[in-house]
Design a protein around this motif. Structure first.
Motif, PDB file in Angstrom:
ATOM      1  N   ALA A  16       0.832  -1.202   0.000  1.00 34.10           N
ATOM      2  CA  ALA A  16       0.000   0.000   0.000  1.00 34.10           C
ATOM      3  C   ALA A  16       0.867   1.253   0.000  1.00 34.10           C
ATOM      4  O   ALA A  16       0.578   2.227  -0.706  1.00 34.10           O
ATOM      5  CB  ALA A  16      -0.922  -0.006   1.219  1.00 34.10           C
ATOM      6  N   LEU A  28      -4.682   5.101  -3.640  1.00 35.95           N
ATOM      7  CA  LEU A  28      -4.773   3.965  -2.720  1.00 35.95           C
ATOM      8  C   LEU A  28      -6.169   3.352  -2.768  1.00 35.95           C
ATOM      9  O   LEU A  28      -7.141   3.935  -2.293  1.00 35.95           O
ATOM     10  CB  LEU A  28      -4.450   4.405  -1.286  1.00 35.95           C
ATOM     11  CG  LEU A  28      -4.513   3.288  -0.239  1.00 35.95           C
ATOM     12  CD1 LEU A  28      -3.439   2.235  -0.497  1.00 35.95           C
ATOM     13  CD2 LEU A  28      -4.369   3.856   1.168  1.00 35.95           C
ATOM     14  N   VAL A  33      -3.755  -2.048  -4.468  1.00 38.12           N
ATOM     15  CA  VAL A  33      -2.869  -2.786  -3.562  1.00 38.12           C
ATOM     16  C   VAL A  33      -2.834  -4.266  -3.938  1.00 38.12           C
ATOM     17  O   VAL A  33      -1.779  -4.905  -3.911  1.00 38.12           O
ATOM     18  CB  VAL A  33      -3.306  -2.599  -2.100  1.00 38.12           C
ATOM     19  CG1 VAL A  33      -2.468  -3.467  -1.162  1.00 38.12           C
ATOM     20  CG2 VAL A  33      -3.203  -1.129  -1.693  1.00 38.12           C
ATOM     21  N   GLU A  36      -0.568  -4.638  -6.786  1.00 39.65           N
ATOM     22  CA  GLU A  36       0.820  -4.513  -6.328  1.00 39.65           C
ATOM     23  C   GLU A  36       1.314  -5.826  -5.731  1.00 39.65           C
ATOM     24  O   GLU A  36       2.492  -6.185  -5.860  1.00 39.65           O
ATOM     25  CB  GLU A  36       0.920  -3.385  -5.280  1.00 39.65           C
ATOM     26  CG  GLU A  36       2.316  -3.009  -4.872  1.00 39.65           C
ATOM     27  CD  GLU A  36       3.049  -2.192  -5.919  1.00 39.65           C
ATOM     28  OE1 GLU A  36       4.294  -2.160  -5.854  1.00 39.65           O
ATOM     29  OE2 GLU A  36       2.394  -1.578  -6.801  1.00 39.65           O
TER      30      GLU A  36
END
Length: 201
Positions: A16, A28, A33, A36
């Motif tokens: 994050a 965000l 996230v 990612e």
């Protein structure tokens, strides 16, 4: 579907934080996230409930870099200043996180440990009871406010330049102060303000 690999809160927070550092706080999201981390968005929900929880994990990760060991070998004012500078350095390394520090700092264990250390220094200096309450609150208020001003409204910003051009007949002191402000470095502003506060305590 295969089960997602086991993740720790630290790994999730790091992912994050990577999103925030690279793309800004507005980027965000659970989806960002999850990407990612190389997993599906729904898989991430097995670990965290929502963005608010993600924000809390990020703040704890950033503040977790703060050394909460009590400084030694100096006056109590210098030791408090060291503790304050440690937070400034940790948050300053991730300026996009600055807005989150105000809303999530109380839930971060690292922030609580920092507060306990500062209270210990104040207590050793003879600052106790209601006076200690106000002292800690004032320190936190200065720290949070100064960090936000440094990154979200710096003296080198457009606001200062705009005030420097105010008509002298109407705002002579504001205009002159803004012109002087342009010469003040961020470190000078932060440390001199902290010195004033500590002398008051």
């Amino acid at each position: 579907m295969p089960r997602p690999r086991s993740l720790t809160e630290t790994q999730i927070a790091a992912a994050a934080l990577a999103v925030i550092d690279r793309d800004g706080l507005a980027a965000l999201t659970m989806r960002a996230v999850a990407k990612e981390l190389g997993m599906g968005t729904m898989s991430l929900y097995r670990y965290v409930d929502d963005r608010e929880q993600l924000e809390g994990l990020v703040v704890d990760l950033v503040l977790g870099a703060v050394d909460t060991t009590p400084p030694t070998g100096s006056s109590w004012r210098e030791r408090v200043a060291t503790m304050v500078e440690r937070v400034r350095d940790a948050v300053g390394a991730h300026p996009n996180v600055v807005p989150l520090t105000l809303t999530h700092r109380q839930g971060a264990p690292s922030s609580l440990r920092w507060g306990e250390t500062v209270l210990g220094i104040l207590t050793e200096a003879g600052i106790e009871g209601r006076r200690r309450v106000v002292a800690l609150r004032t320190l936190v208020g200065y720290l949070v406010g100064a960090i936000q001003l440094e990154h979200l409204g710096p003296l080198s910003g457009e606001g200062t330049r705009a005030m420097a051009t105010l008509p002298g007949a109407d705002f002579p002191l504001l205009a002159e102060t803004a012109r002087q402000a342009a010469k003040v470095t961020v470190d000078e502003e932060f440390r001199q303000g902290l010195t004033v506060l500590l002398k008051g305590l």
